[in-house]
Design a protein around this motif. Sequence first.
Motif, mmCIF file in Angstrom:
data_model
loop_
_atom_site.group_PDB
_atom_site.id
_atom_site.type_symbol
_atom_site.label_atom_id
_atom_site.label_comp_id
_atom_site.label_asym_id
_atom_site.label_seq_id
_atom_site.Cartn_x
_atom_site.Cartn_y
_atom_site.Cartn_z
ATOM 1 N N GLU A 189 3.554 0.000 -4.559
ATOM 2 C CA GLU A 189 2.245 0.527 -4.952
ATOM 3 C C GLU A 189 1.427 -0.485 -5.750
ATOM 4 O OE1 GLU A 189 -0.961 2.645 -4.909
ATOM 5 O OE2 GLU A 189 0.856 3.158 -3.782
ATOM 6 N N ILE A 190 2.085 -1.262 -6.619
ATOM 7 C CA ILE A 190 1.338 -2.234 -7.429
ATOM 8 C C ILE A 190 0.760 -3.327 -6.544
ATOM 9 C CG2 ILE A 190 1.528 -3.989 -9.230
ATOM 10 C CD1 ILE A 190 3.530 -2.207 -10.643
ATOM 11 N N PHE A 191 1.551 -3.840 -5.615
ATOM 12 C CA PHE A 191 1.037 -4.871 -4.713
ATOM 13 C C PHE A 191 -0.116 -4.311 -3.887
ATOM 14 C CE2 PHE A 191 0.837 -6.850 -0.527
ATOM 15 C CZ PHE A 191 0.666 -8.179 -0.875
ATOM 16 N N ARG A 192 0.039 -3.102 -3.415
ATOM 17 C CA ARG A 192 -1.001 -2.463 -2.607
ATOM 18 C C ARG A 192 -2.306 -2.354 -3.395
ATOM 19 N NH1 ARG A 192 -1.786 3.071 -1.857
ATOM 20 N NH2 ARG A 192 -2.780 3.666 0.113
ATOM 21 N N ALA A 193 -2.213 -1.924 -4.653
ATOM 22 C CA ALA A 193 -3.408 -1.813 -5.489
ATOM 23 C C ALA A 193 -4.032 -3.180 -5.744
ATOM 24 C CB ALA A 193 -3.056 -1.136 -6.808
ATOM 25 N N ASN A 194 -3.186 -4.186 -5.951
ATOM 26 C CA ASN A 194 -3.701 -5.541 -6.165
ATOM 27 C C ASN A 194 -4.424 -6.069 -4.930
ATOM 28 O OD1 ASN A 194 -2.867 -5.820 -8.828
ATOM 29 N ND2 ASN A 194 -0.898 -6.751 -8.291
ATOM 30 N N CYS A 195 -3.952 -5.688 -3.751
ATOM 31 C CA CYS A 195 -4.647 -6.084 -2.526
ATOM 32 C C CYS A 195 -6.050 -5.499 -2.505
ATOM 33 C CB CYS A 195 -3.872 -5.609 -1.299
ATOM 34 S SG CYS A 195 -2.414 -6.583 -0.900
ATOM 35 N N TYR A 196 -6.150 -4.214 -2.754
ATOM 36 C CA TYR A 196 -7.455 -3.550 -2.690
ATOM 37 C C TYR A 196 -8.440 -4.166 -3.679
ATOM 38 C CZ TYR A 196 -5.487 0.193 0.203
ATOM 39 O OH TYR A 196 -4.914 0.913 1.226
ATOM 40 N N ARG A 197 -7.974 -4.440 -4.886
ATOM 41 C CA ARG A 197 -8.919 -4.949 -5.884
ATOM 42 C C ARG A 197 -9.342 -6.392 -5.611
ATOM 43 N NH1 ARG A 197 -4.446 -4.004 -9.569
ATOM 44 N NH2 ARG A 197 -5.646 -2.186 -10.204
ATOM 45 N N ASN A 198 -8.693 -7.039 -4.633
ATOM 46 C CA ASN A 198 -9.073 -8.400 -4.261
ATOM 47 C C ASN A 198 -9.651 -8.491 -2.851
ATOM 48 O OD1 ASN A 198 -8.188 -10.483 -6.442
ATOM 49 N ND2 ASN A 198 -6.537 -8.972 -6.394
ATOM 50 N N GLY A 199 -9.967 -7.352 -2.257
ATOM 51 C CA GLY A 199 -10.602 -7.362 -0.946
ATOM 52 C C GLY A 199 -9.657 -7.567 0.214
ATOM 53 N N MET A 200 -8.357 -7.368 -0.020
ATOM 54 C CA MET A 200 -7.368 -7.460 1.054
ATOM 55 C C MET A 200 -7.029 -6.067 1.564
ATOM 56 S SD MET A 200 -4.427 -10.249 0.152
ATOM 57 C CE MET A 200 -3.496 -9.732 1.589
ATOM 58 N N LEU A 201 -6.625 -5.996 2.836
ATOM 59 C CA LEU A 201 -6.268 -4.709 3.423
ATOM 60 C C LEU A 201 -4.777 -4.664 3.746
ATOM 61 C CD1 LEU A 201 -7.018 -1.956 4.607
ATOM 62 C CD2 LEU A 201 -7.529 -3.114 6.766
ATOM 63 N N PRO A 202 -4.007 -3.820 3.039
ATOM 64 C CA PRO A 202 -2.610 -3.591 3.413
ATOM 65 C C PRO A 202 -2.556 -2.420 4.397
ATOM 66 C CG PRO A 202 -3.054 -2.598 1.275
ATOM 67 C CD PRO A 202 -4.359 -3.157 1.768
ATOM 68 N N VAL A 203 -2.032 -2.658 5.581
ATOM 69 C CA VAL A 203 -1.972 -1.627 6.613
ATOM 70 C C VAL A 203 -0.527 -1.176 6.775
ATOM 71 C CG1 VAL A 203 -2.274 -1.127 9.061
ATOM 72 C CG2 VAL A 203 -4.000 -2.466 7.844
ATOM 73 N N ALA A 204 -0.274 0.087 6.487
ATOM 74 C CA ALA A 204 1.068 0.651 6.665
ATOM 75 C C ALA A 204 1.118 1.391 7.998
ATOM 76 C CB ALA A 204 1.402 1.596 5.518
ATOM 77 N N LEU A 205 2.079 0.984 8.827
ATOM 78 C CA LEU A 205 2.284 1.617 10.131
ATOM 79 C C LEU A 205 3.750 2.011 10.261
ATOM 80 C CD1 LEU A 205 0.293 -0.796 12.506
ATOM 81 C CD2 LEU A 205 -0.385 1.515 11.811
ATOM 82 N N PRO A 206 4.056 2.964 11.128
ATOM 83 C CA PRO A 206 5.462 3.297 11.375
ATOM 84 C C PRO A 206 6.252 2.059 11.808
ATOM 85 C CG PRO A 206 4.031 4.932 12.356
ATOM 86 C CD PRO A 206 3.141 3.824 11.895
ATOM 87 N N ALA A 207 7.527 2.026 11.443
ATOM 88 C CA ALA A 207 8.364 0.860 11.733
ATOM 89 C C ALA A 207 8.372 0.518 13.219
ATOM 90 C CB ALA A 207 9.782 1.109 11.238
ATOM 91 N N SER A 208 8.364 1.532 14.077
ATOM 92 C CA SER A 208 8.387 1.260 15.517
ATOM 93 C C SER A 208 7.118 0.548 15.974
ATOM 94 C CB SER A 208 8.556 2.569 16.297
ATOM 95 O OG SER A 208 7.480 3.459 16.026
ATOM 96 N N GLU A 209 5.986 0.883 15.375
ATOM 97 C CA GLU A 209 4.727 0.239 15.735
ATOM 98 C C GLU A 209 4.649 -1.179 15.171
ATOM 99 O OE1 GLU A 209 1.443 2.765 14.784
ATOM 100 O OE2 GLU A 209 2.184 4.423 16.032
ATOM 101 N N VAL A 210 5.173 -1.360 13.963
ATOM 102 C CA VAL A 210 5.238 -2.708 13.399
ATOM 103 C C VAL A 210 6.126 -3.585 14.272
ATOM 104 C CG1 VAL A 210 5.986 -4.099 11.424
ATOM 105 C CG2 VAL A 210 4.749 -1.955 11.036
ATOM 106 N N ASP A 211 7.248 -3.034 14.730
ATOM 107 C CA ASP A 211 8.134 -3.789 15.612
ATOM 108 C C ASP A 211 7.415 -4.188 16.909
ATOM 109 O OD1 ASP A 211 10.211 -3.638 13.827
ATOM 110 O OD2 ASP A 211 11.219 -1.962 14.836
ATOM 111 N N ALA A 212 6.606 -3.287 17.443
ATOM 112 C CA ALA A 212 5.873 -3.588 18.682
ATOM 113 C C ALA A 212 4.873 -4.713 18.448
ATOM 114 C CB ALA A 212 5.154 -2.338 19.177
ATOM 115 N N LEU A 213 4.169 -4.665 17.312
ATOM 116 C CA LEU A 213 3.220 -5.725 16.986
ATOM 117 C C LEU A 213 3.946 -7.046 16.734
ATOM 118 C CD1 LEU A 213 0.826 -3.762 14.599
ATOM 119 C CD2 LEU A 213 0.253 -4.665 16.848
ATOM 120 N N MET A 214 5.068 -6.968 16.018
ATOM 121 C CA MET A 214 5.855 -8.158 15.713
ATOM 122 C C MET A 214 6.316 -8.829 17.013
ATOM 123 S SD MET A 214 7.307 -9.332 12.578
ATOM 124 C CE MET A 214 7.870 -7.903 11.676
#
Length: 211
Positions: A105-130
């Motif tokens: 959660e802390i890393f995620r919040a730090n991303c938002y406050r710096n204009g970065m986008l953390p995208v959380a997807l189901p593991a199966s979808e991340v595997d497909a993208l990977m």
Amino acid sequence: MEPFTTLAGVAAPLPLSNIDTDLIVPAQHAGTVERTGLGRYLFSGLRYREDGSENPDFVLNKPAYHAARILIADDNFGCGSSREHAPWALLDFGIRCVIAPSFTEIFRANCYRNGMLPVALPASEVDALMHFVAETPGAALTVDLVSRTVAIPDGRTFPFRIEPDRRDALLLGLDEVGASLTRTPAIERFERAHWDRRPWLRRRSGGKDPA
């Protein structure tokens, strides 16, 4: 802060779980308060050999991924300390979006406050993208914050969720202070109601609203 609307760029696969902030940028390089210059230390323990030369086996050193703007990793990305230098280093390198099954959660919040986008997807979808970006080096993904989707050239799209306030702030390029200032009329109404309900405080301050 630069607005985030649509990001189209090369995605690099980093199939590791529990990537902590010290791996992202080692503590010895995190003493600065400057947000620039940290890109050269990003994943330095993986990018460089002991003699300081580049490790050709590390994904970001490979020509197809050197200009990556999107990183795909496994679960629990950004664990460890709360240092904000981790997203600073990613941004300075050129990476503006990280896709993973989960983030701390802390890393995620730090991303938002710096204009970065953390995208959380189901593991199966991340595997497909990977798998796709590993099998198609240099392929570009499109991360669309307006439609809240990640798209790949073969036509597949992966929807993601994001809190409306976070999304609005990124679309407008606002940090937390800037987002708060968009609510100035509501804040002023609250302050007036606050002092109206507590007139004795106004009297104690000589007729002025206490600072």
